[in-house]
Design a protein around this motif. Structure first.
Motif, PDB file in Angstrom:
ATOM      1  N   ASN A 273      11.371  20.016  -7.803  1.00 27.88           N
ATOM      2  CA  ASN A 273      12.026  18.726  -7.587  1.00 27.88           C
ATOM      3  C   ASN A 273      13.541  18.898  -7.672  1.00 27.88           C
ATOM      4  OD1 ASN A 273      12.389  15.947  -7.223  1.00 27.88           O
ATOM      5  ND2 ASN A 273      12.240  15.523  -9.408  1.00 27.88           N
ATOM      6  N   ALA A 274      14.059  19.800  -6.865  1.00 30.37           N
ATOM      7  CA  ALA A 274      15.476  20.148  -6.913  1.00 30.37           C
ATOM      8  C   ALA A 274      16.368  18.922  -6.710  1.00 30.37           C
ATOM      9  CB  ALA A 274      15.786  21.200  -5.843  1.00 30.37           C
ATOM     10  N   GLY A 275      17.524  18.957  -7.347  1.00 30.35           N
ATOM     11  CA  GLY A 275      18.435  17.819  -7.284  1.00 30.35           C
ATOM     12  C   GLY A 275      19.767  18.225  -6.680  1.00 30.35           C
ATOM     13  N   GLY A 276      20.801  18.142  -7.484  1.00 26.35           N
ATOM     14  CA  GLY A 276      22.115  18.524  -6.987  1.00 26.35           C
ATOM     15  C   GLY A 276      23.059  17.351  -6.982  1.00 26.35           C
ATOM     16  N   MET A 277      24.257  17.610  -6.461  1.00 27.68           N
ATOM     17  CA  MET A 277      25.340  16.657  -6.629  1.00 27.68           C
ATOM     18  C   MET A 277      25.184  15.380  -5.825  1.00 27.68           C
ATOM     19  SD  MET A 277      28.679  18.898  -7.333  1.00 27.68           S
ATOM     20  CE  MET A 277      28.691  20.083  -6.035  1.00 27.68           C
TER      21      MET A 277
ATOM     22  N   THR B  98      29.048   9.807  -2.533  1.00 25.41           N
ATOM     23  CA  THR B  98      28.052  10.839  -2.238  1.00 25.41           C
ATOM     24  C   THR B  98      27.970  11.821  -3.392  1.00 25.41           C
ATOM     25  OG1 THR B  98      28.557  10.616   0.103  1.00 25.41           O
ATOM     26  CG2 THR B  98      27.403  12.614  -0.551  1.00 25.41           C
ATOM     27  N   ILE B  99      29.103  12.041  -4.034  1.00 25.45           N
ATOM     28  CA  ILE B  99      29.174  12.937  -5.184  1.00 25.45           C
ATOM     29  C   ILE B  99      30.010  12.258  -6.257  1.00 25.45           C
ATOM     30  CG2 ILE B  99      30.208  15.121  -5.996  1.00 25.45           C
ATOM     31  CD1 ILE B  99      29.332  16.428  -3.386  1.00 25.45           C
ATOM     32  N   LEU B 100      29.588  12.379  -7.513  1.00 26.00           N
ATOM     33  CA  LEU B 100      30.300  11.764  -8.636  1.00 26.00           C
ATOM     34  C   LEU B 100      30.062  12.663  -9.836  1.00 26.00           C
ATOM     35  CD1 LEU B 100      31.896   9.318  -9.678  1.00 26.00           C
ATOM     36  CD2 LEU B 100      29.753   8.094  -9.977  1.00 26.00           C
ATOM     37  N   GLU B 101      30.940  13.654  -9.990  1.00 23.73           N
ATOM     38  CA  GLU B 101      30.771  14.698 -10.992  1.00 23.73           C
ATOM     39  C   GLU B 101      31.830  14.578 -12.071  1.00 23.73           C
ATOM     40  OE1 GLU B 101      28.488  17.694 -10.599  1.00 23.73           O
ATOM     41  OE2 GLU B 101      27.658  16.011  -9.484  1.00 23.73           O
TER      42      GLU B 101
END
Lengths: 450, 450
Positions: free
Chosen positions: A145-149, A245-248
């Motif tokens: 269940n891979a995720g990512g940014m 889209t990305i919030l790191e």
């Protein structure tokens, strides 16, 4: 005793590897703490029928089976057993269908994210799961269940997989779901198999949801004087409807490490750097440059009001390089990818620092601030001390309402922590579900739980 | 023989109803074909602990248990058994938490969609599942994986439920998931329980994902000369990135029925009506009126190029009334909510018309064009003929890659069709999973499968 040579009758002599023909790559994944292991044999099926025959053989002879895609996992879930066989999906690496009417792709498990990204880009679509390793396989992504940014906008693998062809340990072939985003027609076997790390069934085809590819975007770097400031800004940014889209977040130690390792110059003046204890990295995407500019201006106004030290729109190259560098491994002794409710991140990290400090360990990190997935690098050479620190760090997160792994999975490397932390009634139920799928217990035994 | 009077010791005399004290409402849901049934008793728990004690009692005495929220289901899944008890969640109807930092609500199963919508509106957030009946309960929504018109943008219940407190048949209480959108920490029990129609566990709390509430929008009505024209437009609209919140098709018979029943005047001239065999209803929402206007203009240009007869932006009142009227029941003898790959809708509906015509039945409909969920009304008074027609209509959809129900569920009313159409190996696996959860088989026996 079963003779693995029998498997040549299924896949052919050329695709059954034993002894010294088994290359080192097959013995490990990218988990930092796992011991490589050579299996009895590596089997390379070419079709669902091959996989079904292999699994029926394995169940008949009670031989453990571990599946392998690209071997980029971080929890040891594709490391074979000495008394088992490894099913490697390298020959099942075709994109079977790219359906632009239904916006789905049908892929074999060995297809890589890079391969799928190239194919979808050509038709203006995107498979939006970017776990940071584009050589990873879709089969592996489904298993963990891979995720990512990009999960803050698009969700994770679980939210993109619409259906599977899956082979049970008995060799029965099931087709679950289909080219549709919803159904209520019995239990959702698709969702149950996703994230089960090869312990319930082997997926031989996956039907994936595709999205329109947004081609206009900006990467924005926002230094804050405190991590609390970052954490307080996150719900406001998400709540604004800007749909990042990305919030790191990246702590200052990690930021300094990744920029110097990658030779990145982001244009942040020294005096701002000196006062910045944490950074937000925000990627905004939209349907036109005008909207991206408007959204960027609105974001800048919002974070400035929330105490940001400044706002930097990174040049395209630097933005991509920062995102890429952020994904790299970093020489740590172990890594953690716990998830907590995102508002609990500051409290959690302060507890982590207390635990690290008390044991003389260094624990630093960054993470998917939008979804509470905290990536920590643990520097502690002594294995026993490290195991204790990791256990405490995970327990502290679960006590705040979190879970042991957000996206890397449990595999063999985190199962002792799961066993210690998780409700035994839940683990017992999972074992009963495992038995419902795999009565002989041949599928990846020893992963997730004993 | 167990004495249901013992249950008064758990919930108190006032909340244990037997005999004539059981009102008619408890004996049915809104399925058109189901027979009402009076249970041995209605039990009204006030807490998770009450539910745990009730289920432990039921397992000990092998008494069937059916759960009920608002009773608005369409497949008979909450109709009790004559030899069983009904657990009604009317006393567990509190919003326990509205967490604006993590953007989640924690609700008890008896909370209605209307109640949650009012509470979330007050803080600028939205729970985006609108299955068309705002008196429906969240517990029921979780049990059936409720969908509705906004699924094309937001997904269905399954995509919003982040965690559950769930009681097993033995009385064990599990907490699954949490205030986060992702985890890979063992099997996803949350997803397995969602859509299981009360057969695996009873949810007593649900943690729900909330989204920013968009307050600017427009409803656009687009007549097309053919249904194929509608179907061809759908992937282009979704692919455009306009992210419609609603994307419905309505055939001309259904459009005529719902506008005349609701007394709606939509401003479509007679000559356009005469040439329109199908309509698209599109709702666009965005963060400002300017963007909604831009998006509407872009949509109009797109559908005009794709053969639309005209484009009507409905006044706010008419748009809402059309959406509401579209949801109403319509005097049919049975309803179907099959899902097919959306691009297969025209072929599917032409097969449906052939099946209907051959049997002298009328089958008309509308549906969630964006996600392939086709709602059909079947007019055929003869039960045997109707059952045959429904079976053929469902089989035809499954043969095109679909599933028996998109959102209403299987319950008691569609299980004969599922049994006839679905792969027996999958149904056997579901039965083994059921046993893993509920060894005594007391939870809603007879729903989904026998």
């Amino acid at each position: 005793m079963a003779e693995v040579s029998e498997l040549a009758g299924i896949v052919g002599e050329a695709h059954l590897l034993t002894g010294d023909d088994i290359g080192d790559d097959y013995t490990h994944d990218e988990a930092l703490t796992a011991t490589p292991q050579r299996p009895l044999a590596v089997v390379r099926p070419a079709s669902t029928a091959d996989v079904a025959a292999i699994l029926a053989w394995a169940t008949a002879h009670a031989v453990p089976v571990t599946a392998r895609g690209s071997g980029t996992g971080l929890s040891g879930a594709c490391i074979p057993r000495a008394d088992g066989i490894l099913v490697s999906f390298e020959r099942m690496a075709d994109i079977l269908e790219l359906d632009t009417d239904n916006h789905v792709a049908v892929v074999q498990p060995g297809v890589t994210l890079h391969q799928l990204d190239e194919a979808t880009a050509a038709v203006g679509l995107v498979y939006p799961v970017f776990p940071g390793e584009s050589s990873a396989s879709l089969g592996g992504n489904v298993a963990t269940n891979a995720g990512g940014m990009r999960a803050v906008r698009y969700g994770v693998t679980r939210h993109q997989v619409l259906g599977l062809t899956a082979v049970l340990a008995t060799g029965e072939v099931l087709r679950t779901g289909g080219k549709f985003v919803k159904a209520t027609s019995g239990y959702d076997l698709t969702q149950l198999i996703i994230g089960s790390e090869g312990t319930l069934a082997l997926a031989t085809e996956a039907t994936l949801r595709l999205h329109p590819r947004l081609t206009h975007g900006a990467t924005i770097l926002v230094p804050f004087p405190t991590l609390e400031g970052v954490a307080a800004a996150v719900p406001r940014i998400v709540g604004s409807g800007l749909m990042p889209t990305i919030l790191e977040y990246i702590d200052f130690i990690t930021m300094s490490a990744i920029t110097s390792a990658a030779g990145l110059e982001l244009g942040v003046p020294e005096d701002v750097k000196a006062g910045a204890l944490a950074y937000l990295v925000v990627v905004l995407e939209n349907r036109s440059d005008d909207r991206v500019e408007e959204d960027t201006a609105e974001l800048a106004e919002l974070v400035t009001a929330l105490g940001a030290l400044d706002v930097y729109v990174l040049p395209p190259g630097a933005g991509a390089a920062l995102i890429e560098a952020r994904e790299k491994a970093n020489g740590a002794d172990d890594i953690i990818d716990l998830v907590v409710p995102r508002a609990a991140i500051p409290q959690y990290l302060s507890e982590v620092q207390a635990i690290a400090g008390a044991s003389g360990s260094l624990v630093v990190g960054c993470g998917h601030a939008g979804d509470g997935n905290v990536h920590l690098s643990v520097f502690q050479p002594d294995a026993a001390v490290r195991s204790d620190v990791v256990g405490r760090v995970l327990s502290a997160g679960v006590a705040l309402g979190g879970a042991v792994s957000g996206e890397h999975g449990i595999g063999t490397e985190k199962k002792k922590y799961l066993a210690a932390i998780e409700d035994p009634a839940k683990l017992d139920l999972m074992r009963r579900i495992k038995t419902a799928f795999d009565p002989a217990g041949v599928l990846n035994p020893g992963a997730i739980f004993d």
